[in-house]
Design an enzyme around this catalytic site. Structure first.
Site, short mmCIF file in Angstrom:
data_model
loop_
_atom_site.label_atom_id
_atom_site.label_comp_id
_atom_site.label_asym_id
_atom_site.label_seq_id
_atom_site.Cartn_x
_atom_site.Cartn_y
_atom_site.Cartn_z
N GLY A 147 2.86 -41.71 -5.04
CA GLY A 147 3.66 -41.72 -3.82
C GLY A 147 3.76 -40.36 -3.16
O GLY A 147 4.77 -40.05 -2.53
N ALA A 148 2.71 -39.55 -3.27
CA ALA A 148 2.79 -38.17 -2.79
C ALA A 148 2.48 -38.01 -1.32
O ALA A 148 2.35 -36.88 -0.84
CB ALA A 148 1.83 -37.30 -3.61
N GLY A 183 7.99 -38.21 1.69
CA GLY A 183 9.26 -38.07 0.99
C GLY A 183 9.27 -37.04 -0.12
O GLY A 183 8.66 -35.96 -0.03
N ILE A 184 9.96 -37.38 -1.20
CA ILE A 184 10.13 -36.46 -2.32
C ILE A 184 8.80 -36.15 -2.99
O ILE A 184 8.56 -35.01 -3.41
CB ILE A 184 11.14 -37.07 -3.32
CG1 ILE A 184 12.53 -37.06 -2.70
CG2 ILE A 184 11.13 -36.33 -4.65
CD1 ILE A 184 13.52 -37.93 -3.41
N GLY A 185 7.92 -37.13 -3.08
CA GLY A 185 6.62 -36.89 -3.69
C GLY A 185 5.82 -35.85 -2.94
O GLY A 185 5.21 -34.95 -3.54
N SER A 231 17.06 -42.86 -10.58
CA SER A 231 18.05 -42.88 -9.50
C SER A 231 19.44 -43.08 -10.08
O SER A 231 19.60 -43.71 -11.14
CB SER A 231 17.74 -44.03 -8.53
OG SER A 231 18.82 -44.28 -7.66
N TYR A 255 16.90 -53.66 -7.73
CA TYR A 255 16.61 -52.23 -7.66
C TYR A 255 17.28 -51.49 -8.81
O TYR A 255 16.65 -50.66 -9.48
CB TYR A 255 17.09 -51.66 -6.33
CG TYR A 255 16.83 -50.17 -6.19
CD1 TYR A 255 15.54 -49.67 -6.16
CD2 TYR A 255 17.89 -49.26 -6.09
CE1 TYR A 255 15.29 -48.31 -6.04
CE2 TYR A 255 17.66 -47.91 -5.97
CZ TYR A 255 16.36 -47.43 -5.95
OH TYR A 255 16.13 -46.08 -5.85
#
Length: 299
Positions: A23-24, A27-29, A140, A166
Site C-alpha cells: 500500500g505504498a 497515505g501512511i505507506g 489500529s 474492521y
C-alpha cells in the site's frame, strides 16, 4: 532511551537495506516510503495499481521498485512472493481497507479480513525465509472494538457489520504479530515481529465506507482533529528501524494515542489472548493454504 520526541530526522541510516511496503502508493505507506528512501533504503512499493505506484515512486528519494500486489487475491500474493529475488530486511504490512460495504475477495473471503489479515498473513509467511530483520504490522486503535469470530471470520452468518468487521481485522493484525513472534522464537530465528498504529491520521482510508454521512463526518474529523499522514507514519518508521522487543506495539504518545511522537503502547486484553492467537493462526493456514515456513529449533 526515550521516544517522546522522536521524529524521522532521528531515523538511522537505512543504506544497504531493502524494505517492502504494501500500500505504498498513498497515505501512511507512501509517507513511510519517502522517509525510508531518504535514509538510504531500497524501497519496494507493493501496490495493486502499478501506474499509481510508479507515480508515487517518483516522489520517493533514492532507489525504488514498483511491483504488483493485490492482497485480495491469493494468486497475486503468491506471484509477488515467487517473483521476489534477493534478501529482504523489512516487510511493512501497511495496506488495508476500512469499514467497506460488504464484498468478497477473489478467494471468497470477507474483504476486510481478507485484505487486512489473510492476504498479509500469506505474504509474510511466503516471504519469511528471505526476511533478515523484521515484519512490521500496521494495526489500529480500532482493534479494541474487535472480536475474533473463529467460527465465522468471513461474516457469512448473522448479517454483516462493517465497523465490527474492521475491528476484527485489526485485532487479527495484533494476534498475528504475537503468534508470529512466538513461532519465530520457537524456531530460533533472529527475525522479530512488531506492530504499530498511526493514531488518527488523515488518509484516503476513510473514503471507502459507502456512506455519504460517514464520509462527511470523517472529512470534518480529518480537517479538525487528525494529524497528517506524514506524522501518522512515524510509529511505523520507529517500529521498522529501532531496537525494540518482538511483539512490541508502537503508537503516538498523545491524548488517547490519537497523535504525537512514537512510543511503546499497550493493547486490549483480547489482543493478548495467546490461545485465540494460536487458533486464529491455524484457521488462517486452513483458509490461505500457507503455513509457517520455519522449523522449531532443536532442544
Amino acid at each position: 532511551m526515550t521516544t517522546s520526541k522522536w521524529t524521522p530526522k532521528d531515523l538511522p541510516s537505512q543504506s544497504g537495506r531493502t524494505v517492502v511496503i504494501t500500500g505504498a502508493n498513498s497515505g501512511i505507506g507512501l509517507a513511510a516510503a519517502r522517509e525510508l528512501g531518504r535514509a538510504g533504503a531500497h524501497v519496494v512499493l507493493a501496490v495493486r495499481d502499478e501506474a499509481r505506484g510508479a507515480a508515487a515512486a517518483k516522489s520517493i528519494p533514492g532507489s525504488t521498485e514498483v511491483r504488483r500486489l493485490d492482497l485480495a487475491d491469493l494468486g497475486s500474493v503468491h506471484a509477488f512472493a515467487d517473483g521476489f529475488d534477493g534478501d529482504l530486511d523489512v516487510l511493512i504490512n501497511d495496506a488495508g481497507v476500512m469499514a467497506t460495504p460488504e464484498s468478497r475477495t477473489a478467494d471468497g473471503f470477507e474483504m476486510q479480513i481478507g485484505t487486512n489479515h489473510l492476504g498479509h498473513f500469506a505474504l509474510a509467511n511466503l516471504l519469511l525465509p528471505r526476511i533478515r530483520d523484521r515484519v512490521v504490522v500496521v494495526a489500529s486503535g480500532a482493534h479494541r472494538m474487535g472480536q475474533i469470530r473463529l467460527d465465522d471470520l468471513n461474516w457469512e452468518q448473522g448479517g454483516y457489520k462493517a465497523w465490527r468487521a474492521y475491528g476484527q481485522s485489526k485485532l487479527a493484525n495484533l494476534l498475528f504479530t504475537s503468534e508470529l513472534q512466538r513461532r519465530l522464537v520457537e524456531a530460533g530465528s533472529d527475525v522479530r515481529a512488531v506492530a504499530a498504529h498511526p493514531g488518527y491520521a488523515a488518509t484516503n482510508l476513510q473514503s471507502h465506507t459507502g456512506s455519504r454521512l460517514q464520509h462527511v463526518g470523517m472529512w470534518i474529523g480529518n480537517k479538525l482533529i487528525a494529524q497528517s499522514d506524514e506524522r501518522g507514519a512515524w510509529p511505523t518508521l520507529y517500529a521498522a528501524s529501532h531496537d525494540i522487543p518482538g511483539d512490541s506495539y508502537v503508537g503516538p504518545d498523545g491524548f488517547q494515542e490519537g497523535r504525537g511522537h512514537p512510543t511503546l503502547v499497550g493493547h486490549s486484553v483480547a489482543a493478548s489472548d495467546a490461545d485465540v492467537a494460536r487458533r486464529l493462526w491455524e484457521r488462517s493456514e486452513e483458509l490461505t493454504g500457507v503455513s509457517f515456513p520455519l522449523t522449531p529449533a532443536a532442544a
